[in-house]
Design an enzyme around this catalytic site. Structure first.
Site, PDB file in Angstrom:
ATOM      1  N   LYS A   1     -10.240  -4.192   5.925  1.00 46.24           N
ATOM      2  CA  LYS A   1      -8.800  -4.629   6.038  1.00 46.24           C
ATOM      3  C   LYS A   1      -8.231  -2.946   5.925  1.00 46.24           C
ATOM      4  CE  LYS A   1      -4.878  -4.957   3.953  1.00 46.24           C
ATOM      5  NZ  LYS A   1      -3.915  -4.210   4.845  1.00 46.24           N
TER       6      LYS A   1
ATOM      7  N   GLY B   1      -5.978   1.953  -3.490  1.00 44.24           N
ATOM      8  CA  GLY B   1      -4.756   1.793  -3.189  1.00 44.24           C
ATOM      9  C   GLY B   1      -4.292   2.053  -4.502  1.00 44.24           C
TER      10      GLY B   1
ATOM     11  N   THR C   1      -2.322   1.295  -8.319  1.00 51.57           N
ATOM     12  CA  THR C   1      -2.396   0.801  -9.380  1.00 51.57           C
ATOM     13  C   THR C   1      -1.807  -0.473  -9.429  1.00 51.57           C
ATOM     14  OG1 THR C   1      -2.890   2.974 -10.326  1.00 51.57           O
ATOM     15  CG2 THR C   1      -2.447   0.702 -12.070  1.00 51.57           C
TER      16      THR C   1
ATOM     17  N   THR D   1      -1.326  -2.790  -7.141  1.00 47.11           N
ATOM     18  CA  THR D   1      -2.097  -3.707  -6.148  1.00 47.11           C
ATOM     19  C   THR D   1      -3.430  -3.881  -6.837  1.00 47.11           C
ATOM     20  OG1 THR D   1      -0.967  -2.472  -4.545  1.00 47.11           O
ATOM     21  CG2 THR D   1      -2.382  -4.143  -3.748  1.00 47.11           C
TER      22      THR D   1
ATOM     23  N   GLU E   1     -10.189   2.163  -6.918  1.00 46.71           N
ATOM     24  CA  GLU E   1     -10.035   3.207  -6.747  1.00 46.71           C
ATOM     25  C   GLU E   1      -8.383   3.554  -6.855  1.00 46.71           C
ATOM     26  OE1 GLU E   1     -11.942   5.771  -7.212  1.00 46.71           O
ATOM     27  OE2 GLU E   1     -13.962   4.586  -6.995  1.00 46.71           O
TER      28      GLU E   1
ATOM     29  N   CYS F   1      -4.790  11.152  -3.314  1.00 45.52           N
ATOM     30  CA  CYS F   1      -4.678  10.855  -4.649  1.00 45.52           C
ATOM     31  C   CYS F   1      -5.304  11.531  -5.564  1.00 45.52           C
ATOM     32  CB  CYS F   1      -5.693   9.465  -4.600  1.00 45.52           C
ATOM     33  SG  CYS F   1      -7.310   9.662  -4.101  1.00 45.52           S
TER      34      CYS F   1
ATOM     35  N   GLU G   1       3.316   8.322 -10.663  1.00 43.16           N
ATOM     36  CA  GLU G   1       2.678   8.803  -9.498  1.00 43.16           C
ATOM     37  C   GLU G   1       3.885   8.665  -8.266  1.00 43.16           C
ATOM     38  OE1 GLU G   1      -0.088   6.560  -7.029  1.00 43.16           O
ATOM     39  OE2 GLU G   1      -1.380   8.242  -6.815  1.00 43.16           O
TER      40      GLU G   1
END
Ligand code: NAD
Length: 484
Positions: free
Chosen positions: A176, A229, A231, A233, A251, A285, A388
């Site tokens: 996805k 994605g 943190t 989620t 990750e 990232c 972030e």
């Protein structure tokens, strides 16, 4: 307006409509307008993909590595053949400069397939002799059905970083991509079919996290989840997978320190820091969003850093002279603006940028643009220095000693990557050893050898991708013990 090719799900080797017949608008960030549609799929579509992946697994898992390798190599060749088309699609979908998609995203997607296509030809099995008693050897078998979920910032680059090792190892996949940037994943489906990938080995279901991502992570038959994605989620994914004992790789986000000592080659440090701060509009990232500079070099570094940053041209992503394209979405743009406002409340001074620039041209007058922004004088442990932002915003802070800056670097919930700039070899080793991040770059940034372990510590994730780490993640080790 004229719409681009309609995106469809890819299930069992065929392009199919979502079961519910619903679509979401796919917005072009540079114009702020919808330019295509993306399936708003749901659990029923995930179920179809699982059925297809289950049907394909026995044969694909028994296909000799050399044959799997040949198909993946063909996919890599076809990505390169379609480089221009894919780069343009990626640029329109994400807002990133076309030049970046052409030079980084798409070539790297081809490299991912090529790398794992050949890696599976060079694996070794471990053997352990229990003296006088038995021989042990380890088989590494594919795990089965794997779920692969990726974000919007490097769409094909990151999705192929998961698909390639997963299917190379003999698994079948339900993938996805982000609903914000689905186009290159869609184009990859036709490429994989043309390359001869058997039906059902790769299935791509488009849609939102709650309606598609969640059913993938919750599906009992999908025993392995590789997720990249945010943190928040990532925590949801972990919560769903833990009671089912799934193998999970996460990750997640970062707040990466970029440390410049006074003994660094300042030209290289400034060039590298401008790149690590603002590449892909700061939406990598690995971007170094907290810049720390040793006090004796601070004034000169800041002056030169600002001068070089001010030369970056914010523009239409499709124009060749553009260095900085659009932010991926209105939501993300609002988030960036929020943090710039917060920085001022927290005592920061905006040294450059900080507000929405004029539209680069008529076409882009409703696009989501924000200039490279540099903030000085922030307290080290304020929110802007800890959370972030994921946009073109960095803070610069002076430091006085090695010990102090290591403390600054580590005073953060994240631990993804860091950069250290120094010409003192002993210091480079000493500092690198003490920083709590999964990667430490010394006198460079974003040098990516695909063999090295890649991933983060603390809230930046669990597990590693790349090289043997990925081959191990996507296989199940089994020990066979034979008595002597
Ligand atoms: P996100 O977490 O919002 O979404 C990532 C993916 O997860 C998307 O495909 C989304 O649809 C899906 N998703 C959302 N909710 C879900 C749920 N409940 N269950 C399953 N899937 C769900 O992240 P984003 O905004 O797309 O990407 C930006 C984030 O990704 C940043 O935090 C960035 O640091 C991180 N990132 C990390 C790395 C890394 O390698 N560590 C690389 C790139 C991006």
């Amino acid at each position: 307006m004229e719409r681009a090719e309609g995106i469809r799900n890819f299930v069992d080797g065929a392009f199919v409509e979502p079961t519910g017949g619903q679509y979401l608008d796919n917005i072009e960030p540079a114009t702020g307008k919808p330019y295509s549609e993306v399936p708003d799929s749901d659990g029923r579509d995930v179920e179809l993909a699982v059925t297809a992946a289950e049907k394909a697994f026995p044969e694909w898992s028994r296909t000799p590595a050399a044959d799997r390798s040949r198909i993946l190599l063909r996919i890599a060749d076809l990505i390169e053949r379609d480089l221009e088309k894919l780069a343009r699609a990626e640029s329109i979908d994400t807002g990133k400069p076309l030049s970046l998609a052409r030079n980084l995203d798409i070539p790297r997607a081809a490299s991912n397939f090529r790398f794992f296509a050949t890696a599976i030809l060079h694996t070794e099995n471990e053997a352990h002799v229990t003296e006088g008693v038995a021989f042990n050897y380890t088989l590494r078998q594919p795990r089965g059905l794997v779920g692969l979920i990726s974000p919007w910032n490097l769409p094909l680059y990151l999705l192929s970083w998961k698909i390639a090792p997963a299917i190379a190892c003999g698994n079948t996949a339900i993938a996805k991509p982000s609903e914000l940037t689905p186009m290159t994943a869609y184009l990859l489906c036709a490429i994989s079919r043309e390359a001869g990938l058997p039906d059902g080995v790769l299935n791509i279901v488009h849609g939102t996290g709650p309606k598609v991502g969640q059913p993938i992570t919750a599906h009992l038959k999908v025993n392995t989840i590789s997720f990249t994605g945010g943190t928040v989620t990532g925590k949801k994914v972990a919560e769903t997978c833990a009671p089912m004992f799934k193998k999970v790789s996460l990750e997640l986000g970062g707040k990466n320190p970029n440390i410049v000592f006074a003994d660094a080659d300042l030209d290289a440090a400034i060039t590298g820091s401008v790149r690590s701060s603002f590449a892909n509009q700061g939406q990598v990232c690995l971007c170094g969003s907290r810049v720390f500079v040793e006090r004796s070099a601070y004034e000169s570094f800041v002056d030169r850093f600002l001068e070089k940053t001010s030369q970056l041209k914010v523009g239409d992503p499709l124009e060749a002279t553009t260095d900085q394209g659009a932010i991926v979405s209105k939501t993300q743009l609002e988030k960036v603006k929020f943090y710039v406002g917060l920085a001022q409340q927290e005592g920061g001074k905006i040294a450059l940028g900080g507000s929405v620039p004029p539209a680069p041209n008529e076409r882009c007058k409703e696009g989501y643009f924000f200039p490279p922004t540099v903030i000085k004088d922030l307290p080290v442990s304020c929110r802007v220095n800890r959370e972030e932002i994921f946009g073109p915003v960095v803070s610069i802070t002076p430091f006085d000693s090695e010990e102090e800056v290591i403390g600054y670097a580590n005073d953060c919930d994240y631990g993804l990557a860091s950069s250290v700039w120094t010409q003192n070899l002993n210091r480079a080793h000493r500092v690198a050893e003490q920083i709590h991040t999964g990667t430490v770059w010394v006198n460079c940034w974003l040098v990516r050898d695909l063999r090295v372990p890649f991933g983060g510590m603390k809230q930046s994730g669990v597990g590693r991708e790349g090289g043997n780490e990925a081959l191990h993640f996507f296989t199940e080790p089994k020990n066979i013990c034979i008595a002597k």
